[in-house]
Design a protein around this motif. Sequence first.
Motif, PDB file in Angstrom:
ATOM      1  N   MET A 173       0.410  -3.295  -6.452  1.00 20.93           N
ATOM      2  CA  MET A 173       0.819  -1.963  -6.006  1.00 20.93           C
ATOM      3  C   MET A 173       2.297  -1.949  -5.654  1.00 20.93           C
ATOM      4  SD  MET A 173      -1.293   0.481  -6.206  1.00 20.93           S
ATOM      5  CE  MET A 173      -0.503   1.658  -5.109  1.00 20.93           C
ATOM      6  N   VAL A 174       2.884  -0.767  -5.813  1.00 24.53           N
ATOM      7  CA  VAL A 174       4.312  -0.581  -5.557  1.00 24.53           C
ATOM      8  C   VAL A 174       4.497   0.687  -4.732  1.00 24.53           C
ATOM      9  CG1 VAL A 174       6.518  -0.011  -6.630  1.00 24.53           C
ATOM     10  CG2 VAL A 174       5.082  -1.774  -7.649  1.00 24.53           C
ATOM     11  N   GLY A 175       5.380   0.639  -3.728  1.00 28.15           N
ATOM     12  CA  GLY A 175       5.772   1.827  -2.996  1.00 28.15           C
ATOM     13  C   GLY A 175       5.322   1.856  -1.553  1.00 28.15           C
ATOM     14  N   THR A 176       5.811   2.837  -0.827  1.00 28.11           N
ATOM     15  CA  THR A 176       5.436   3.059   0.567  1.00 28.11           C
ATOM     16  C   THR A 176       4.167   3.900   0.612  1.00 28.11           C
ATOM     17  OG1 THR A 176       7.698   2.882   1.398  1.00 28.11           O
ATOM     18  CG2 THR A 176       6.130   4.119   2.754  1.00 28.11           C
ATOM     19  N   ILE A 177       3.102   3.313   1.156  1.00 29.99           N
ATOM     20  CA  ILE A 177       1.816   4.004   1.276  1.00 29.99           C
ATOM     21  C   ILE A 177       1.717   4.576   2.683  1.00 29.99           C
ATOM     22  CG2 ILE A 177      -0.691   3.765   1.148  1.00 29.99           C
ATOM     23  CD1 ILE A 177      -0.124   1.177  -0.538  1.00 29.99           C
ATOM     24  N   ILE A 178       1.527   5.885   2.789  1.00 30.85           N
ATOM     25  CA  ILE A 178       1.335   6.530   4.086  1.00 30.85           C
ATOM     26  C   ILE A 178      -0.061   7.137   4.105  1.00 30.85           C
ATOM     27  CG2 ILE A 178       2.144   8.263   5.714  1.00 30.85           C
ATOM     28  CD1 ILE A 178       4.906   8.011   4.576  1.00 30.85           C
ATOM     29  N   ALA A 179      -0.960   6.508   4.854  1.00 31.46           N
ATOM     30  CA  ALA A 179      -2.325   7.017   5.020  1.00 31.46           C
ATOM     31  C   ALA A 179      -2.385   7.752   6.354  1.00 31.46           C
ATOM     32  CB  ALA A 179      -3.326   5.868   4.986  1.00 31.46           C
ATOM     33  N   ASP A 180      -2.853   8.997   6.316  1.00 25.83           N
ATOM     34  CA  ASP A 180      -2.783   9.832   7.524  1.00 25.83           C
ATOM     35  C   ASP A 180      -3.876   9.506   8.528  1.00 25.83           C
ATOM     36  OD1 ASP A 180      -1.791  11.877   9.171  1.00 25.83           O
ATOM     37  OD2 ASP A 180      -3.253  13.301   8.361  1.00 25.83           O
ATOM     38  N   THR A 181      -5.145   9.506   8.122  1.00 28.58           N
ATOM     39  CA  THR A 181      -6.228   9.414   9.103  1.00 28.58           C
ATOM     40  C   THR A 181      -7.101   8.178   8.980  1.00 28.58           C
ATOM     41  OG1 THR A 181      -7.736  10.692   7.692  1.00 28.58           O
ATOM     42  CG2 THR A 181      -6.370  11.935   9.247  1.00 28.58           C
ATOM     43  N   GLU A 182      -7.020   7.467   7.837  1.00 27.47           N
ATOM     44  CA  GLU A 182      -7.906   6.325   7.654  1.00 27.47           C
ATOM     45  C   GLU A 182      -7.113   5.077   7.290  1.00 27.47           C
ATOM     46  OE1 GLU A 182     -11.307   7.130   5.193  1.00 27.47           O
ATOM     47  OE2 GLU A 182     -11.444   9.203   5.873  1.00 27.47           O
ATOM     48  N   LEU A 183      -7.832   3.993   6.995  1.00 28.10           N
ATOM     49  CA  LEU A 183      -7.196   2.693   6.859  1.00 28.10           C
ATOM     50  C   LEU A 183      -6.576   2.469   5.480  1.00 28.10           C
ATOM     51  CD1 LEU A 183      -9.176   0.774   4.952  1.00 28.10           C
ATOM     52  CD2 LEU A 183     -10.446   0.507   7.065  1.00 28.10           C
ATOM     53  N   LEU A 186      -6.324  -4.114   1.759  1.00 26.43           N
ATOM     54  CA  LEU A 186      -5.935  -4.913   0.606  1.00 26.43           C
ATOM     55  C   LEU A 186      -6.948  -6.037   0.429  1.00 26.43           C
ATOM     56  CD1 LEU A 186      -3.082  -3.931   2.088  1.00 26.43           C
ATOM     57  CD2 LEU A 186      -2.096  -5.219   0.197  1.00 26.43           C
ATOM     58  N   ALA A 187      -7.605  -6.071  -0.747  1.00 28.08           N
ATOM     59  CA  ALA A 187      -8.579  -7.121  -1.034  1.00 28.08           C
ATOM     60  C   ALA A 187      -7.858  -8.402  -1.452  1.00 28.08           C
ATOM     61  CB  ALA A 187      -9.536  -6.661  -2.128  1.00 28.08           C
ATOM     62  N   ALA A 188      -8.625  -9.475  -1.621  1.00 29.84           N
ATOM     63  CA  ALA A 188      -8.060 -10.793  -1.889  1.00 29.84           C
ATOM     64  C   ALA A 188      -7.182 -10.783  -3.137  1.00 29.84           C
ATOM     65  CB  ALA A 188      -9.184 -11.813  -2.050  1.00 29.84           C
ATOM     66  N   GLY A 189      -5.984 -11.346  -2.996  1.00 29.58           N
ATOM     67  CA  GLY A 189      -5.085 -11.483  -4.126  1.00 29.58           C
ATOM     68  C   GLY A 189      -4.253 -10.264  -4.450  1.00 29.58           C
ATOM     69  N   ALA A 190      -4.477  -9.129  -3.786  1.00 33.87           N
ATOM     70  CA  ALA A 190      -3.682  -7.931  -4.051  1.00 33.87           C
ATOM     71  C   ALA A 190      -2.266  -8.118  -3.507  1.00 33.87           C
ATOM     72  CB  ALA A 190      -4.328  -6.703  -3.412  1.00 33.87           C
ATOM     73  N   THR A 191      -1.278  -7.561  -4.217  1.00 35.23           N
ATOM     74  CA  THR A 191       0.103  -7.624  -3.772  1.00 35.23           C
ATOM     75  C   THR A 191       0.660  -6.208  -3.633  1.00 35.23           C
ATOM     76  OG1 THR A 191       1.015  -7.750  -6.008  1.00 35.23           O
ATOM     77  CG2 THR A 191       0.452  -9.835  -4.922  1.00 35.23           C
ATOM     78  N   LEU A 192       1.617  -6.079  -2.729  1.00 29.76           N
ATOM     79  CA  LEU A 192       2.261  -4.782  -2.495  1.00 29.76           C
ATOM     80  C   LEU A 192       3.754  -5.003  -2.344  1.00 29.76           C
ATOM     81  CD1 LEU A 192       2.404  -1.740  -1.765  1.00 29.76           C
ATOM     82  CD2 LEU A 192       1.880  -2.399   0.609  1.00 29.76           C
ATOM     83  N   GLN A 193       4.521  -4.395  -3.248  1.00 29.68           N
ATOM     84  CA  GLN A 193       5.969  -4.334  -3.107  1.00 29.68           C
ATOM     85  C   GLN A 193       6.260  -2.978  -2.495  1.00 29.68           C
ATOM     86  OE1 GLN A 193       8.424  -6.414  -3.560  1.00 29.68           O
ATOM     87  NE2 GLN A 193      10.243  -5.163  -3.725  1.00 29.68           N
ATOM     88  N   GLY A 194       6.316  -2.934  -1.164  1.00 26.26           N
ATOM     89  CA  GLY A 194       6.464  -1.658  -0.473  1.00 26.26           C
ATOM     90  C   GLY A 194       6.050  -1.767   0.971  1.00 26.26           C
ATOM     91  N   ARG A 195       5.431  -0.706   1.485  1.00 24.67           N
ATOM     92  CA  ARG A 195       4.994  -0.666   2.882  1.00 24.67           C
ATOM     93  C   ARG A 195       3.571  -0.115   2.947  1.00 24.67           C
ATOM     94  NH1 ARG A 195      10.018   1.820   2.726  1.00 24.67           N
ATOM     95  NH2 ARG A 195      11.722   0.696   3.770  1.00 24.67           N
ATOM     96  N   ALA A 196       2.804  -0.618   3.914  1.00 21.68           N
ATOM     97  CA  ALA A 196       1.472  -0.094   4.212  1.00 21.68           C
ATOM     98  C   ALA A 196       1.522   0.491   5.613  1.00 21.68           C
ATOM     99  CB  ALA A 196       0.423  -1.194   4.116  1.00 21.68           C
ATOM    100  N   LEU A 197       1.515   1.828   5.716  1.00 27.71           N
ATOM    101  CA  LEU A 197       1.675   2.521   6.993  1.00 27.71           C
ATOM    102  C   LEU A 197       0.462   3.421   7.235  1.00 27.71           C
ATOM    103  CD1 LEU A 197       5.410   3.656   6.532  1.00 27.71           C
ATOM    104  CD2 LEU A 197       4.581   1.530   7.575  1.00 27.71           C
TER     105      LEU A 197
END
Length: 326
Positions: A173-183, A186-197
Motif C-alpha cells: 500500500m502507498v499513501g496516507t490512510i485516514i480512517a475516521d471511525t474504525e481501525l 495490516l496483516a502479516a507481510g503487508a507494507t505501507l509507504q505512507g501513514r496509518a492514521l
Amino acid sequence: MALVAVVLTLGLTAPTTTLAATAPDLGTAAGYSVFGKAGVTNVNAATHVWGNVGADSSVTGLIASQVSGTINAPAAGVEAAILSAYGSLAAQSADAALDLAGTNTVSPGVYTVGATTLNGTLTLNGAGVYIFRSSSSIPVSSGAQVLLTNGATACNVFWQVPASMTIGTNAVMVGTIIADTELISLAAGATLQGRALSRIAQVTMDNNQITEPTCATAPTGPARSGNINVVKTVINNNGGTKTVADFQLFVNGTPVVSGVTNTFSAPAAVFSVTETNNPNYTRTFSGDCGINGQFNLNPGDYRLCIVTNDDIGTPPPTCAPAHRSS
C-alpha cells in the motif's frame, strides 16, 4: 453539503484526465507514520516503523528498536489535526468514480471509490496529488498493490475512509490512510509507504514495514534521477532468530538501509537488489522487483522493492551409522 461528482468511465489500464487535487494540511499528524487514538498494537517482532508512532492511550508490542523515531503515548493534538485533514479531503469536488477491483491506471485527481475492494494492481501515473474517497470500509486483498510511476510520490497520495481499512497479507500500500471511525489493520507481510492514521480507533500490525513518505524536490537541469526504497521483511516461524539488521542490502553493489529511500541516476536499464545470504533462510522478491530482484528506473520513478527472508529451520544433526560387531 452534497458534493457534486463528475463521473467518468475508467477503462482497465487506461490513464484518465482529471482536475487538480490538493494535498491537505496534516498539521501535527504529519509527524507520525502510525497513530491510533484508541491505541496501537503490534503482534510480531519483525515489524518496523520508519517514523514516529503515537496514540491517545497505549502502544503495545512495539519497542524502541522497532521504531526509527519516537513512541508517544499520549500524543496530544493529533486527533484534531487528523479531523481537519479529513474534512479538507471531503471538501474537494470529485473528478471521477473508480472501481478499485482489478487492474487500473489513473492520473492525479480526486476519486470516489464507493465500497469496492482493492484486489489487483492500482498504478498511479504522473506527478500530482491523488485522493481516494470511500463511502464505506476499504478491504485490500492479499497480494494487492499500489504502484507509483512517472513522478507519482507516496507523500501525495491520500485515502479518506469513513470506517476501516484492512490490508491483506503481503499487500503493498502507498499513501496516507485516514480512517475516521474504525481501525486500520495490516496483516502479516503487508507494507505501507505512507501513514496509518486512525482518528477514533486502533492501528494493528503483524510483521509489517511502514515507511514515512517523503517528498523529494523534482530534479532541475540536465541531472535526472529516480527513487528506490528497499524494504526487508524477516519471518521466523521455524525457530530462526535473525532480524532485519542481520541482512545487509545492496542496490547495484551500493549498501542501502531497509525502509530508507535513496536517489539514483536515471534512466537505467537494470537495477539489481542483492543481500548477504543465509543458508537457513529462503529469499523472495515482491513489489516493483522481479523474481530476481531486478527492475528498471526512469526519471521521476519511485520503486519499492520488498525482500522477504523466511527461515527454513536449522537442519537436524546427522548421525553416523552404527557399526555392527562381527
